[in-house]
Design a protein around this motif. Structure first.
Motif, PDB file in Angstrom:
ATOM      1  N   LYS A 196       0.829  -1.211   0.000  1.00  0.00           N
ATOM      2  CA  LYS A 196       0.000   0.000   0.000  1.00  0.00           C
ATOM      3  C   LYS A 196       0.861   1.259   0.000  1.00  0.00           C
ATOM      4  N   THR A 197       2.020   1.175   0.684  1.00  0.00           N
ATOM      5  CA  THR A 197       2.865   2.362   0.792  1.00  0.00           C
ATOM      6  C   THR A 197       3.503   2.706  -0.548  1.00  0.00           C
ATOM      7  N   LEU A 255       0.925   4.284  -2.633  1.00  0.00           N
ATOM      8  CA  LEU A 255       0.686   5.670  -2.213  1.00  0.00           C
ATOM      9  C   LEU A 255       1.779   6.593  -2.749  1.00  0.00           C
ATOM     10  N   ASN A 276      -6.326   6.530  -4.539  1.00  0.00           N
ATOM     11  CA  ASN A 276      -5.027   6.094  -4.042  1.00  0.00           C
ATOM     12  C   ASN A 276      -4.430   6.975  -2.961  1.00  0.00           C
ATOM     13  N   ILE A 277      -4.966   8.171  -2.774  1.00  0.00           N
ATOM     14  CA  ILE A 277      -4.453   8.990  -1.685  1.00  0.00           C
ATOM     15  C   ILE A 277      -5.546   9.161  -0.623  1.00  0.00           C
ATOM     16  N   TYR A 278      -6.687   9.733  -1.027  1.00  0.00           N
ATOM     17  CA  TYR A 278      -7.758  10.024  -0.056  1.00  0.00           C
ATOM     18  C   TYR A 278      -8.281   8.760   0.634  1.00  0.00           C
ATOM     19  N   SER A 279      -8.722   7.784  -0.153  1.00  0.00           N
ATOM     20  CA  SER A 279      -9.364   6.627   0.483  1.00  0.00           C
ATOM     21  C   SER A 279      -8.357   5.675   1.141  1.00  0.00           C
ATOM     22  N   LYS A 280      -7.067   5.933   0.954  1.00  0.00           N
ATOM     23  CA  LYS A 280      -6.074   5.108   1.640  1.00  0.00           C
ATOM     24  C   LYS A 280      -5.559   5.786   2.895  1.00  0.00           C
ATOM     25  N   THR A 281      -5.858   7.073   3.051  1.00  0.00           N
ATOM     26  CA  THR A 281      -5.360   7.777   4.231  1.00  0.00           C
ATOM     27  C   THR A 281      -6.505   8.379   5.046  1.00  0.00           C
ATOM     28  N   ILE A 282      -6.834   9.647   4.821  1.00  0.00           N
ATOM     29  CA  ILE A 282      -7.834  10.292   5.678  1.00  0.00           C
ATOM     30  C   ILE A 282      -9.253   9.769   5.484  1.00  0.00           C
ATOM     31  N   LYS A 330     -10.423   6.665   4.925  1.00  0.00           N
ATOM     32  CA  LYS A 330     -10.448   5.196   4.961  1.00  0.00           C
ATOM     33  C   LYS A 330     -11.846   4.613   5.093  1.00  0.00           C
TER      34      LYS A 330
END
Lengths: 487, 65
Positions: A120-121, A124, A352-358, A360
């Protein structure tokens, strides 16, 4: 009516027409994210062909190729070379990627990375690098559009209000129709642009110099050697063109939006079929160059902005309505790729940025709304950059092609070479990007090496690949990292 | 991948990239284009023909299997 009124009227007719055509697919339908971003994976041969082609023939092809011909001469011809080679790469690459996307529900390039390396990293990181290189590309389209409208209004309308209007329209059809809106407008744009470049590319040399050969002989007499390498430049010599062709032909399909587009194909054969016809389209890039060369001989005062060579020569020699038609086609050449870039950047951000970080815990059905809001946000950012920092991102833009090319070892070896590992991908990517930045920002592009002038992206790609392979070999363990690239 | 396909894949790269040192000149002007430009345009046609041939080989394979 005066010249500027006529030409502006025609341009706005084009812009509004394209917006309406783009809005239609999204009018009566409720779309989910997959429908919106990859057209429900249901595009047949020709629609997919037009999206891929529409992406390629951007403001750069239209204004940049003529501008380069005008100011640099011989090195411009590399633009004729890389496309056809890139399609050969694409012929093998895209049909491999597309079924993996269908099988595992992938929509973006970082999705693919996550699937290949189970990380995942890394995904990202790829997304963040992707957005960083796409934003200035989007800004470039905006600035091109602003310049076109400014020339067509004979300086009456400044570029800021022009960009504002056009980009609200682009954002609105991407917001509503997604990729289908982009596809239907791409058809319109390609036909118009092709007519415009072929006409002027042949008319100017034949009318003023008798023939193409006549124009080139006149140019060779006026500026001996301008039409060979390094032409009007100091260090864009044979080694630069060779290394640049390697970077651009391999890096071409590494732009994140092409991965998204390839997922829209109905089946792999659509992509193969496209690849074998796209090279011919590449011939069209010759015509804007002919216009640039003609401009160099015909315009008396040297241009401050070489990219305006095409528009300026039309403005000087033709009536307002002709300028309007060319400007209209050129405006679409900025708007449609911008729409596609906007869509892809918004997908990268949302998935790939929003739904994987803030974000979720966001309900998947709500993601399309996030993606749509991202479209508006990104349009605003690109507009602000284009208005307030027109030169700040030039450096970043220059790194664009070299930058995305650094994905090549990670994606291609990841797909075809069983021993590639996550650590290898990290190491190669990070070293590649650092090299690109230091070389380009340190004004070492092209990099003088052993009497040659190498493209910085080429140097970075070479070292990136070596690092990738060495680290992969030393960290590969047959059981642990065995992954299946199921086709 | 068979040998013919490998040759057809690499040939356009050799033509368009590998041969530049020999194509870097203005004269002779061919088909109205400076020689270097003509070389790249010919490379486009070569890539087109090679890709058609590869596609043909591939679709024959698919039918066989």
């Amino acid at each position: 009516m005066s010249n500027e009124t006529v030409s502006l009227l025609i341009i706005f007719l084009f812009i509004i027409g394209a917006t309406i055509v783009g809005l239609i697919p999204g009018m009566n339908k409720k779309m989910n994210l997959e429908e919106w971003a990859v057209g429900g994976r249901n595009f047949g041969r020709w629609l997919n062909w037009f999206i891929l082609a529409g992406e390629i023939y951007t403001a750069f092809a239209f204004l940049g190729a003529s501008g380069w011909a005008y100011s640099r001469g011989g090195p411009t011809f590399y633009i004729l070379g890389y496309g056809a080679l890139a399609y050969i790469v694409g012929y093998y690459l895209l049909p491999t990627i597309s079924p993996i996307g269908r099988k595992h529900g992938l929509m973006t390039q970082p999705d693919l990375i996550e699937h290949l390396y189970n990380s995942k990293t890394l995904s990202l990181l790829t997304a963040i690098i992707g957005v960083a290189f796409l934003l200035p590309y989007l800004q470039l389209q905006l600035t091109g559009l602003g310049l076109i409208i400014e020339t067509c209004s004979y300086g009456q309308l400044t570029r800021i209000p022009a960009m504002l209007i056009a980009f609200i329209l682009v954002a609105s059809f991407v917001y509503l129709s997604g990729l289908k809106g982009v596809a239907s407008t791409a058809v319109l744009k390609d036909i118009l642009l092709m007519i415009a470049v072929v006409f002027f590319g042949l008319y100017l040399p034949i009318h003023y110099f008798g023939s193409l050969g006549g124009m080139f002989e006149a140019l060779e007499t006026a500026k001996p050697g301008f039409l060979a390498l390094p032409g009007g430049t100091k260090n864009f010599d044979v080694s630069w063109v060779m290394s640049t062709l390697v970077v651009t032909s391999l890096g071409f399909y590494m732009w994140p939006h092409f991965t998204t587009n390839s997922f829209s194909a109905r089946n792999p054969d659509v992509l193969r079929h496209n690849a074998i016809y796209l090279p011919l389209y590449q011939i069209c890039l010759l015509f804007p160059m002919l216009v640039g060369f003609a401009a160099l001989l015909l315009l008396e005062a040297p241009l401050k902005t070489p990219d305006m060579a095409f528009m300026t020569i039309v403005q000087k020699l033709f009536p307002g309505w002709t300028l309007g038609l060319v400007g209209g086609a050129g405006a679409l050449a900025c708007m449609i790729p911008a729409a596609d870039l906007l869509l892809s950047t918004s997908m990268l951000f949302t998935r790939n940025i929003y739904s994987k970080t803030i974000g979720k815990n966001t309900d998947p059905n709500n993601l399309i709304n996030v993606a749509r809001i991202a479209v508006l946000g990104l349009t605003t950012i690109a507009l602000c950059l284009a208005i307030f920092l027109p030169n700040m991102l030039v450096n970043l833009l220059l790194t664009g092609y070299s930058g995305v090319t650094q994905f090549f070892p990670m994606i291609v070896l990841g797909l075809y070479w069983k021993k590639s590992t996550k650590l290898g991908a990290y190491a190669g990517l990070i070293i590649g990007e650092i090299l690109v930045f230091t070389l380009i920002l340190g004004k070492m592009d092209p990099l003088p090496f052993a009497g040659m002038n190498l493209n910085a992206g080429f140097v970075a790609l070479l070292i990136n690949s070596i690092v990738f392979i060495l680290i992969s070999l030393s960290t590969y363990t047959p059981v642990k990292t065995k992954k299946e690239v199921s086709l | 991948m068979n040998t013919l396909k490998i040759i057809l894949t690499l040939l356009p790269f050799v033509w368009t990239i590998g041969m530049i040192p020999f194509a870097n000149k203005v004269h002779p002007i061919v088909l109205g284009l400076p020689f270097l430009a003509f070389w790249f345009v010919a490379g486009i046609f070569l890539a087109f023909v090679c890709l058609q041939a590869i596609y043909f080989i591939d679709s024959k394979h698919r039918q066989d299997s």
